[in-house]
Design a protein around this motif. Structure first.
Motif, short mmCIF file in Angstrom:
data_model
loop_
_atom_site.label_atom_id
_atom_site.label_comp_id
_atom_site.label_asym_id
_atom_site.label_seq_id
_atom_site.Cartn_x
_atom_site.Cartn_y
_atom_site.Cartn_z
N ARG A 36 -23.03 -20.62 6.06
CA ARG A 36 -24.24 -21.67 6.32
C ARG A 36 -23.98 -20.73 8.05
O ARG A 36 -21.82 -20.76 8.59
CB ARG A 36 -24.05 -23.08 7.08
CG ARG A 36 -25.03 -23.77 7.98
CD ARG A 36 -24.66 -25.34 7.43
NE ARG A 36 -23.57 -25.81 7.83
CZ ARG A 36 -22.63 -26.82 7.37
NH1 ARG A 36 -23.51 -27.73 6.40
NH2 ARG A 36 -21.82 -26.99 7.33
N ASN A 37 -24.33 -20.73 9.33
CA ASN A 37 -24.32 -19.45 10.37
C ASN A 37 -23.48 -20.04 10.93
O ASN A 37 -22.88 -20.05 12.35
CB ASN A 37 -25.35 -18.80 10.17
CG ASN A 37 -26.28 -20.06 11.22
OD1 ASN A 37 -26.28 -21.24 11.12
ND2 ASN A 37 -27.48 -19.02 11.56
N GLN A 38 -22.98 -21.85 11.27
CA GLN A 38 -22.96 -22.21 12.36
C GLN A 38 -22.07 -23.70 11.71
O GLN A 38 -22.73 -24.16 10.70
CB GLN A 38 -23.95 -23.14 13.22
CG GLN A 38 -25.34 -23.66 12.60
CD GLN A 38 -25.42 -24.86 12.81
OE1 GLN A 38 -23.56 -25.44 13.14
NE2 GLN A 38 -25.59 -25.55 11.95
N THR A 39 -21.29 -24.31 12.38
CA THR A 39 -20.92 -25.52 12.28
C THR A 39 -20.22 -26.90 13.23
O THR A 39 -19.63 -25.75 15.05
CB THR A 39 -19.33 -25.13 11.20
OG1 THR A 39 -19.18 -27.36 10.75
CG2 THR A 39 -18.51 -25.17 12.31
N ARG A 40 -21.05 -27.51 13.21
CA ARG A 40 -21.05 -28.71 14.59
C ARG A 40 -21.87 -27.36 16.16
O ARG A 40 -21.02 -27.72 17.11
CB ARG A 40 -19.83 -29.28 15.56
CG ARG A 40 -19.89 -30.07 13.57
CD ARG A 40 -17.88 -31.21 14.57
NE ARG A 40 -17.10 -31.19 13.18
CZ ARG A 40 -16.35 -30.43 12.60
NH1 ARG A 40 -16.48 -29.82 12.67
NH2 ARG A 40 -15.76 -31.33 11.39
N GLY A 41 -22.58 -27.08 16.13
CA GLY A 41 -23.42 -25.93 17.01
C GLY A 41 -22.30 -24.59 17.20
O GLY A 41 -22.43 -23.80 18.18
N LYS A 42 -21.44 -24.37 16.18
CA LYS A 42 -20.19 -23.45 16.70
C LYS A 42 -20.70 -21.98 15.43
O LYS A 42 -20.80 -22.09 14.67
CB LYS A 42 -18.80 -23.70 17.24
CG LYS A 42 -17.84 -22.81 17.34
CD LYS A 42 -16.48 -23.37 17.53
CE LYS A 42 -15.97 -22.06 18.09
NZ LYS A 42 -14.32 -22.51 18.29
N ARG A 43 -21.12 -21.38 16.33
CA ARG A 43 -21.48 -19.67 15.08
C ARG A 43 -19.82 -19.93 14.98
O ARG A 43 -18.62 -19.01 15.06
CB ARG A 43 -21.63 -18.55 16.24
CG ARG A 43 -22.25 -17.77 15.67
CD ARG A 43 -22.65 -16.49 16.39
NE ARG A 43 -23.13 -15.08 15.30
CZ ARG A 43 -22.86 -14.60 15.64
NH1 ARG A 43 -21.58 -13.97 16.81
NH2 ARG A 43 -23.00 -12.78 15.10
N PHE A 127 -14.60 -18.27 13.66
CA PHE A 127 -15.38 -18.06 14.78
C PHE A 127 -14.52 -16.68 15.38
O PHE A 127 -14.11 -16.31 15.10
CB PHE A 127 -15.03 -18.68 16.06
CG PHE A 127 -15.56 -20.55 15.05
CD1 PHE A 127 -16.50 -20.46 14.64
CD2 PHE A 127 -14.16 -21.13 14.35
CE1 PHE A 127 -16.60 -22.41 14.06
CE2 PHE A 127 -14.38 -22.62 13.53
CZ PHE A 127 -15.26 -22.74 13.00
N GLU A 128 -15.56 -16.62 16.37
CA GLU A 128 -15.29 -15.52 17.17
C GLU A 128 -14.03 -15.33 18.33
O GLU A 128 -13.64 -14.59 18.62
CB GLU A 128 -16.62 -15.21 18.67
CG GLU A 128 -17.81 -14.45 18.19
CD GLU A 128 -18.89 -15.13 19.03
OE1 GLU A 128 -19.20 -16.39 19.44
OE2 GLU A 128 -20.22 -14.36 18.93
N ASP A 129 -13.75 -17.08 18.38
CA ASP A 129 -12.31 -17.11 19.21
C ASP A 129 -11.63 -17.88 17.97
O ASP A 129 -10.35 -18.55 18.54
CB ASP A 129 -12.53 -17.85 20.24
CG ASP A 129 -13.24 -19.57 19.96
OD1 ASP A 129 -13.46 -19.87 19.11
OD2 ASP A 129 -13.14 -19.86 20.54
N GLY A 130 -11.85 -17.72 16.78
CA GLY A 130 -9.96 -17.77 16.32
C GLY A 130 -10.96 -18.28 14.66
O GLY A 130 -11.88 -18.12 14.31
#
Lengths: 138, 80
Positions: A36-43, A127-130
């Motif tokens: 899936r492309n997101q988890t709890r709204g985070k890309r 994620f983009e930040d970690g």
């Protein structure tokens, strides 16, 4: 008949379906996981799966054996992938063949639910930040 | 006795390696191993759970370890 595999290459749903197809099979139920492309709204950019392979195979085999004895099914195929998976790729396929559909549905649900609880495979979300190991922390 | 512990997922990150060599008293149990790990690596306290596998089977806390056992740290699984 039981088919358990952990693979680093893309999973092939048809291979699982073919394994559970037989002359006495009245229905086949297939569960296909998807990244899936997101988890709890985070890309999510991509996932990494790691397995303790000998134990994962042993635990997957236990699930398959229990599914065969608890439900009226005679064929089950469980394939799990490891390594880096992109959005939309398939981390897991479970196919169940049975003389009757109800058993195939129930066994397939049992197999994926139990796999998520007992099989030593771990998923890291990037994620983009970690990055984070899923379920590691409360 | 000397044990080699395999680490996966977040436990590998905590140890900074995929294996750890550990010296434990003879007839140490799983609970002793977990206490020693918690003492040496406080970050284990932050995990939601930590199971131990011995020879590819989930182990109870009172299981006695033996030197040639294959011991693995099993943090919360998340396959599928």
């Amino acid at each position: 008949m039981i088919d358990i595999q952990i693979l680093e290459s893309p999973l092939n749903v048809q291979v699982c379906i073919d394994f559970v197809s037989g002359a006495a099979t009245g229905g086949i139920n297939v569960f296909v996981g998807s990244v899936r492309n997101q988890t709890r709204g985070k890309r999510v950019l991509y996932l990494e799966f790691e397995a303790y392979v000998p134990m994962a195979i042993s635990e997957m085999r236990k699930i398959a054996e229990t599914a065969c004895s608890r439900f009226q099914i005679d064929r089950i195929s469980i394939h799990h992938r490891t390594g880096r998976l992109e959005i939309g790729e398939i981390p897991v396929v479970i196919a169940v063949g049975a003389p009757h559909r109800q058993a195939a549905f129930e066994a397939c649900q049992y197999a994926i639910d139990t796999l998520k609880q007992t099989v030593p495979i771990w998923k890291k979300e990037h994620f983009e930040d970690g990055e984070v190991w899923v379920a590691a922390h409360p | 006795m000397k044990l080699t512990i395999l680490a996966f997922g977040i436990t590998r990150d905590i140890l900074g390696a995929s294996e750890l060599n550990l010296e434990l008293p003879e007839s140490a149990r799983i609970e002793d191993l977990k206490a020693e790990l918690a003492r040496r690596f406080p970050a284990f306290a932050n995990l939601s759970a930590l199971a131990i596998a011995v020879n590819s089977q989930y182990a109870e806390l009172d299981l006695e370890l033996k030197e040639l056992d294959e011991v693995a740290l099993i943090p919360p699984v998340s396959g599928g």
